[in-house]
Design a protein around this motif. Sequence first.
Motif, short mmCIF file in Angstrom:
data_model
loop_
_atom_site.label_atom_id
_atom_site.label_comp_id
_atom_site.label_asym_id
_atom_site.label_seq_id
_atom_site.Cartn_x
_atom_site.Cartn_y
_atom_site.Cartn_z
N ARG A 37 0.92 -1.10 0.04
CA ARG A 37 0.00 0.16 0.11
C ARG A 37 0.80 1.21 0.09
O ARG A 37 2.07 1.28 0.18
CB ARG A 37 -0.96 0.09 1.18
CG ARG A 37 -1.91 -1.32 1.15
CD ARG A 37 -2.98 -1.04 2.46
NE ARG A 37 -2.64 -0.54 3.36
CZ ARG A 37 -2.27 -1.26 4.53
NH1 ARG A 37 -2.25 -2.63 4.36
NH2 ARG A 37 -2.18 -0.64 5.73
N PHE A 38 0.28 2.45 -0.27
CA PHE A 38 1.18 3.53 -0.45
C PHE A 38 1.82 3.85 1.03
O PHE A 38 3.00 4.12 0.71
CB PHE A 38 0.14 4.73 -0.73
CG PHE A 38 0.72 6.07 -0.95
CD1 PHE A 38 1.05 6.48 -2.30
CD2 PHE A 38 0.93 6.99 0.15
CE1 PHE A 38 1.94 7.65 -2.52
CE2 PHE A 38 1.79 8.15 -0.13
CZ PHE A 38 2.06 8.80 -1.46
N ASN A 39 1.04 3.86 1.90
CA ASN A 39 1.93 4.15 3.40
C ASN A 39 2.97 2.97 3.59
O ASN A 39 3.95 3.38 4.07
CB ASN A 39 0.84 4.31 4.46
CG ASN A 39 0.01 5.41 4.46
OD1 ASN A 39 0.48 6.40 3.79
ND2 ASN A 39 -1.14 5.46 4.92
N GLU A 40 2.78 1.99 3.28
CA GLU A 40 3.91 0.88 3.37
C GLU A 40 5.03 1.21 2.58
O GLU A 40 6.32 1.39 2.87
CB GLU A 40 3.40 -0.65 2.76
CG GLU A 40 2.42 -0.79 3.94
CD GLU A 40 1.59 -2.05 3.47
OE1 GLU A 40 1.21 -3.13 4.37
OE2 GLU A 40 1.32 -2.50 2.37
N LEU A 41 5.00 1.71 1.32
CA LEU A 41 5.99 2.25 0.61
C LEU A 41 6.52 3.37 1.10
O LEU A 41 7.74 3.71 1.17
CB LEU A 41 5.44 2.22 -1.00
CG LEU A 41 5.38 1.25 -1.98
CD1 LEU A 41 4.48 1.69 -3.17
CD2 LEU A 41 6.76 1.09 -2.29
N ALA A 42 5.84 4.27 1.55
CA ALA A 42 6.34 5.80 2.00
C ALA A 42 7.08 5.25 3.13
O ALA A 42 8.24 5.93 3.21
CB ALA A 42 5.19 6.45 2.27
N THR A 43 6.98 4.24 4.06
CA THR A 43 7.69 3.89 5.27
C THR A 43 9.15 3.33 4.47
O THR A 43 10.11 3.73 5.15
CB THR A 43 6.96 3.02 5.95
OG1 THR A 43 6.05 3.67 6.37
CG2 THR A 43 8.06 2.56 7.21
N GLN A 44 8.95 2.46 3.60
CA GLN A 44 10.15 1.73 3.25
C GLN A 44 11.07 2.59 2.24
O GLN A 44 12.47 2.23 2.22
CB GLN A 44 9.67 0.61 2.46
CG GLN A 44 9.01 -0.53 3.45
CD GLN A 44 8.87 -1.77 2.84
OE1 GLN A 44 9.76 -2.42 1.92
NE2 GLN A 44 7.87 -2.48 3.26
N VAL A 45 10.59 3.58 1.51
CA VAL A 45 11.36 4.51 0.80
C VAL A 45 11.86 5.88 1.55
O VAL A 45 11.10 6.54 1.46
CB VAL A 45 10.58 4.92 -0.58
CG1 VAL A 45 11.63 5.76 -1.60
CG2 VAL A 45 10.28 3.64 -1.42
N GLU A 46 12.81 5.48 2.34
CA GLU A 46 13.25 6.61 3.40
C GLU A 46 13.38 7.90 2.74
O GLU A 46 14.37 7.87 1.84
CB GLU A 46 14.32 6.09 4.07
CG GLU A 46 13.71 4.91 5.22
CD GLU A 46 15.12 4.36 5.99
OE1 GLU A 46 15.88 5.11 6.51
OE2 GLU A 46 15.06 3.13 6.20
N GLY A 47 13.05 8.86 3.20
CA GLY A 47 13.39 10.20 2.65
C GLY A 47 12.50 10.90 1.65
O GLY A 47 12.49 12.01 1.19
N ILE A 48 11.52 10.13 0.98
CA ILE A 48 10.85 10.62 -0.15
C ILE A 48 9.38 11.22 0.59
O ILE A 48 8.81 10.50 1.45
CB ILE A 48 10.47 9.23 -0.81
CG1 ILE A 48 9.93 9.72 -2.21
CG2 ILE A 48 9.28 8.35 -0.35
CD1 ILE A 48 9.44 8.72 -3.38
#
Length: 109
Positions: A37-48
């Motif tokens: 999900r979007f939030n999961e990606l946002a957490t894993q792609v640090e700094g974006i």
Amino acid sequence: MHPSESAECTRFRLAIDLLAKPWSGQILWILQGGPLRFNELATQVEGIGEKVLSARLKELECQGLLVRRVLPTTPVRVEYELTEAGRGFRTVVEAVTRWGEQIHACRQD
């Protein structure tokens, strides 16, 4: 396309241009593990930032590298998953890693 540029060169340049954009490679790599999900990606792609992540996801979707799925839940959930072409990025990473190992070995000689 420049008259002397082959179709192979054009495809190579398009791929490099896509991967040269910040975060694109990292997003493709993280999604190799499966849909997120979007939030999961946002957490894993640090700094974006969320705006940049959203823009990159739209670009990768337009390129046919991932699909965006709206799940019929309450609240509505959206997840992103790689297409077959997107999963092909793993081969690119493996090839570039092997090449990097060769370069590294040459520098130590």
